[in-house]
Design an enzyme around this catalytic site. Structure first.
Site, PDB file in Angstrom:
ATOM      1  N   CYS A  80       0.955  -1.114   0.036  1.00 35.55           N
ATOM      2  CA  CYS A  80      -0.071   0.038  -0.006  1.00 35.55           C
ATOM      3  C   CYS A  80       1.086   1.283   0.046  1.00 35.55           C
ATOM      4  CB  CYS A  80      -0.834  -0.143   1.394  1.00 35.55           C
ATOM      5  SG  CYS A  80      -1.916   1.488   1.417  1.00 35.55           S
ATOM      6  N   ARG A 105     -10.066  -4.291  -0.949  1.00 34.04           N
ATOM      7  CA  ARG A 105     -10.317  -5.659  -0.582  1.00 34.04           C
ATOM      8  C   ARG A 105     -10.052  -5.859   0.795  1.00 34.04           C
ATOM      9  NH1 ARG A 105      -5.454  -9.674  -2.915  1.00 34.04           N
ATOM     10  NH2 ARG A 105      -3.907  -8.262  -2.501  1.00 34.04           N
ATOM     11  N   CYS A 131      -6.390   5.136  -1.940  1.00 34.18           N
ATOM     12  CA  CYS A 131      -5.412   4.066  -1.942  1.00 34.18           C
ATOM     13  C   CYS A 131      -4.297   4.320  -2.959  1.00 34.18           C
ATOM     14  CB  CYS A 131      -6.181   2.947  -2.605  1.00 34.18           C
ATOM     15  SG  CYS A 131      -5.454   1.252  -2.989  1.00 34.18           S
TER      16      CYS A 131
END
Length: 303
Positions: A90, A233, A241
């Site tokens: 991430c 998810r 994100c």
């Protein structure tokens, strides 16, 4: 147990320093801490642990001929989603982690300096820049290269609020993303992402889904512009994100190939990110993600 709450363009995290590698982050602990009503509340939990104390970290150290010691650790981002599932990568989390390490005095990083961070998707180099931190995200690729090359799409995606599925393109940023183009801001705003969109066919390990609207005009002063919303998810809809912003920019570049733009501004609900692309000699493209990170508060978890 001391913790820090931080966010990077609205993607929020609980961060723990574990220099001795002694913390046990089991499923129940992570979900309790990340619960937004009964815990601290976060999209995920990050443990900062020296790479040589993690099996994956040791493999990466060997792969890159690097050394991590007690006195000079290379830090590993042990990142777990709010539902307790392991996260591969991430970009927002990496920036939040480095900002946390700096604030805790665990590293020194002045503007222009670079720091290596180990993740489950490999080594990432983080540079301190004026707008915050720039993360070398590695190479992007198509999840299904053959179908993507033929049609610029490889799947159909349907959000719960939509009557019909839309074509989409699946991109790997070390983790899977499926990007859907929408015609305008009204279509983006009316989306309901309270449940996971259906993706057919679904990538082997599931996928994050980004809905994007190209800027109008798409390119301004040599910089591409796109707005996005994302369903992650293991988390649900989030304000931002990092890897998703990279995937959104990459997919939009594919769809607008004639523009040839390598710098992009991606607007998320939590703020703006900068994504840039650089070609390698082998034809692949390296991606860099830049943006801010902010510490919100520190506290203590009481059993």
């Amino acid at each position: 147990m001391q913790f820090t709450k931080a966010h990077a363009t609205g993607n929020d995290f609980v961060l723990l320093a574990d220099p001795a590698g002694q913390m046990d982050l089991d499923h129940g602990f992570v979900t309790a801490v990340c619960d937004r009503h009964l815990g601290v509340g976060a999209d995920g939990l990050i443990r900062a642990v020296p790479a040589h104390l993690m099996a994956k970290g040791r493999r990466l150290l060997d792969e890159h001929s690097m050394t991590s010691t007690v006195d000079a650790p290379v830090w590993f981002m042990d990142y777990v989603n709010s539902d307790g599932s392991m996260a591969q990568m991430c970009g927002n989390a990496v920036r939040a982690l480095v900002h946390f390490l700096v604030a805790e005095g665990l590293v020194t990083l002045t503007e222009g300096d670079e720091l290596p961070i180990m993740t489950r998707s490999g080594l990432r180099a983080v540079r301190r820049v004026e707008e915050g931190y720039a993360v070398g995200m590695g190479v992007w690729s198509f999840i299904d290269p053959e179908m993507a090359a033929e049609q610029a799409s490889d799947s159909l995606v349907k959000a719960a609020s939509e009557a019909e599925p839309r074509p989409a393109l699946s991109i790997s940023m070390g983790n899977p993303h499926t990007v859907v183009a929408l015609p305008d801001d009204a279509a983006l705003n009316r989306l309901s992402l309270t449940s996971a969109p259906t993706v057919e066919p679904t990538p082997p390990h599931g996928t994050n889904v980004e809905f994007v609207v190209p800027g109008s005009p798409l390119v301004q002063d040599g910089i591409g512009h796109v707005r996005m919303r994302v369903h992650e998810r293991g988390v649900g809809e989030t304000l931002s994100c990092g890897t998703g912003a990279c995937a959104a920019a990459a997919a939009t570049r594919v769809w607008a190939a004639d523009e040839g733009v390598d710098a992009w501004k991606v607007a998320t609900a939590g703020g703006e990110l900068t994504v840039s692309f650089a070609a390698r000699q082998d034809g692949a493209e390296e991606v860099t993600l830049a943006g801010p990170a902010t510490i919100v508060f520190t506290g203590e978890l009481v059993p």
